[in-house]
Design an enzyme around this catalytic site. Structure first.
Site, PDB file in Angstrom:
ATOM      1  N   ARG A 175      29.765  34.097  39.170  1.00 49.78           N
ATOM      2  CA  ARG A 175      30.089  35.534  39.126  1.00 49.78           C
ATOM      3  C   ARG A 175      29.071  36.371  39.890  1.00 49.78           C
ATOM      4  O   ARG A 175      28.697  37.465  39.480  1.00 49.78           O
ATOM      5  CB  ARG A 175      30.188  36.037  37.680  1.00 49.78           C
ATOM      6  CG  ARG A 175      31.213  35.329  36.825  1.00 49.78           C
ATOM      7  CD  ARG A 175      32.638  35.525  37.343  1.00 49.78           C
ATOM      8  NE  ARG A 175      33.553  34.738  36.524  1.00 49.78           N
ATOM      9  CZ  ARG A 175      33.899  33.464  36.781  1.00 49.78           C
ATOM     10  NH1 ARG A 175      33.403  32.854  37.858  1.00 49.78           N
ATOM     11  NH2 ARG A 175      34.725  32.814  35.997  1.00 49.78           N
ATOM     12  N   SER A 248      36.481  40.557  31.194  1.00 46.91           N
ATOM     13  CA  SER A 248      35.315  39.971  30.537  1.00 46.91           C
ATOM     14  C   SER A 248      34.071  40.783  30.879  1.00 46.91           C
ATOM     15  O   SER A 248      33.715  40.924  32.044  1.00 46.91           O
ATOM     16  CB  SER A 248      35.123  38.520  30.986  1.00 46.91           C
ATOM     17  OG  SER A 248      36.235  37.730  30.610  1.00 46.91           O
ATOM     18  N   GLU A 344      28.821  41.453  33.213  1.00 47.15           N
ATOM     19  CA  GLU A 344      29.512  41.008  34.424  1.00 47.15           C
ATOM     20  C   GLU A 344      29.824  42.170  35.359  1.00 47.15           C
ATOM     21  O   GLU A 344      29.690  42.036  36.574  1.00 47.15           O
ATOM     22  CB  GLU A 344      30.792  40.275  34.026  1.00 47.15           C
ATOM     23  CG  GLU A 344      31.421  39.476  35.148  1.00 47.15           C
ATOM     24  CD  GLU A 344      32.524  38.572  34.655  1.00 47.15           C
ATOM     25  OE1 GLU A 344      33.631  38.639  35.219  1.00 47.15           O
ATOM     26  OE2 GLU A 344      32.290  37.782  33.724  1.00 47.15           O
TER      27      GLU A 344
END
Length: 348
Positions: A175, A248, A344
């Site tokens: 990520r 998320s 994130e």
């Protein structure tokens, strides 16, 4: 995509305007840009470099699906709206497909599956744009963008020129990519190229996929996987059009094997996944759920009642509300498990 001709010179003029961003970020946070432009033609990119040079900062905006925006965004905000999808080459080992940065990611995946250019179906229904996907190195259900990436064309805002970037140039990790760290606002991703494998083989390692009725019978097609992923995501995750969220909110933490083993000894239900380098990825959603956060709220910000990884805007939340909740969750997980969760989304 970078050599598309401009048909109307007047369309290349960019006049920054004040713009409400509340509907341009999937968390639905109240936010306003002091100076906002929309890029519909790559030929406008030199003008963006000029404007950015006069501004205090540049925020490149795609679908707004991975951002926490403040009430006021100073500097220049440039929304990428380049369009186009094309097959570059049908090689024996891969389809080479290119998409413009402003294409919606899910729409692009669906178009590829419809054309028989298979390999992205596990990434169905991820919000955002094609141009934003490499920034986050998006991934789901056993496939990361990095595994299908071939290259991209970007505009170097500082240098005022096009650059071609390889996988190594992008410095992908979990990520993460160079675009998150190398001078925010320096790069505008114009188009992205993908190598989609031939022959195609389904990636069905995740239990949710293995249990899905569409796939349990065996010999699934890419369309079957695509539909199953959509079913699973819709069942677990809130629709941003209905409930503001950024998907998320935390990365799954990756820890040494010794840390994982110690935690598993104390918490037998610990959910973890072995990594190629010998470390383990812990399920952040499980950690958050075990700390009692699922369905809870702090003011206007809350945790989704079906997926503890998802923070939601319960109505009228601002960036401060979301981040206060995020910090409370981080502190709770750290106190119990000694593991620090990392957000994130990009916090502007």
């Amino acid at each position: 995509m970078s050599n598309l001709p401009a048909t109307d010179p007047a369309s290349l003029v960019l006049t920054p305007v004040s713009q409400d961003l509340s509907r341009l970020n999937t968390l639905g946070l109240a936010s306003r840009a002091d100076a906002f432009v929309t890029l519909a033609d790559p030929a406008q990119l030199p003008e963006v470099s000029r404007l950015a040079g006069e501004a205090s900062s540049l925020l490149v905006l795609g679908g707004g699906s991975n951002l926490v925006l403040p009430e006021r965004v100073e500097g220049l905000v440039a929304r990428v709206a380049f369009k186009g999808v094309r097959l570059l080459e049908a090689r024996p080992d891969a389809w080479l497909v290119e998409a413009a940065g402003g294409e919606t990611w899910h729409g692009f995946v669906e178009a590829c599956v419809g054309q028989g250019w298979d390999g992205l179906e596990n990434l169905a229904l991820i919000p955002g744009t094609v141009g934003a996907a490499p920034v986050q190195n998006i991934g789901a259900y056993g496939v990361e963008l990095q595994a299908r990436f071939h290259g991209l064309t970007a505009w170097d805002v500082r240098e005022g020129r096009y650059v071609e970037m390889s996988e190594a140039d992008c410095r992908f990790s979990y990520r993460d990519s160079v675009f998150k760290h190398d001078e925010p606002g320096r790069w505008i991703i114009v188009s992205v190229r993908f190598a989609l494998p031939r022959p195609w083989r389904p990636v069905l390692g995740y239990p949710d996929l293995q249990r899905h009725a569409r796939l349990a019978a065996g010999a699934p097609t890419a369309r079957d996987v695509f539909d199953a992923v959509c079913d699973i995501r819709r069942a677990k995750l809130p629709d941003p059009a209905v409930t503001g969220n950024a998907g998320s909110f935390f990365k799954n933490p990756i820890v040494p094997a010794g840390t994982r083993d110690a935690l598993a000894g104390r918490y037998p239900g610990l959910v973890s996944y072995a990594q190629p380098d010998g470390r383990y990825k812990l399920a952040a959603g499980w950690l958050i759920d075990q700390c009692g956060w699922k369905g809870r709220a702090l003011g206007a910000a809350g945790v989704h009642d079906r997926q503890a990884l998802v923070l939601i805007n319960r109505g009228g939340a601002g960036a401060a509300d979301i981040m206060a909740l995020a910090r409370a969750i981080q502190d709770s997980v750290f106190q119990r498990y000694g593991v620090r969760l990392e957000p994130e989304p990009v916090v502007v």
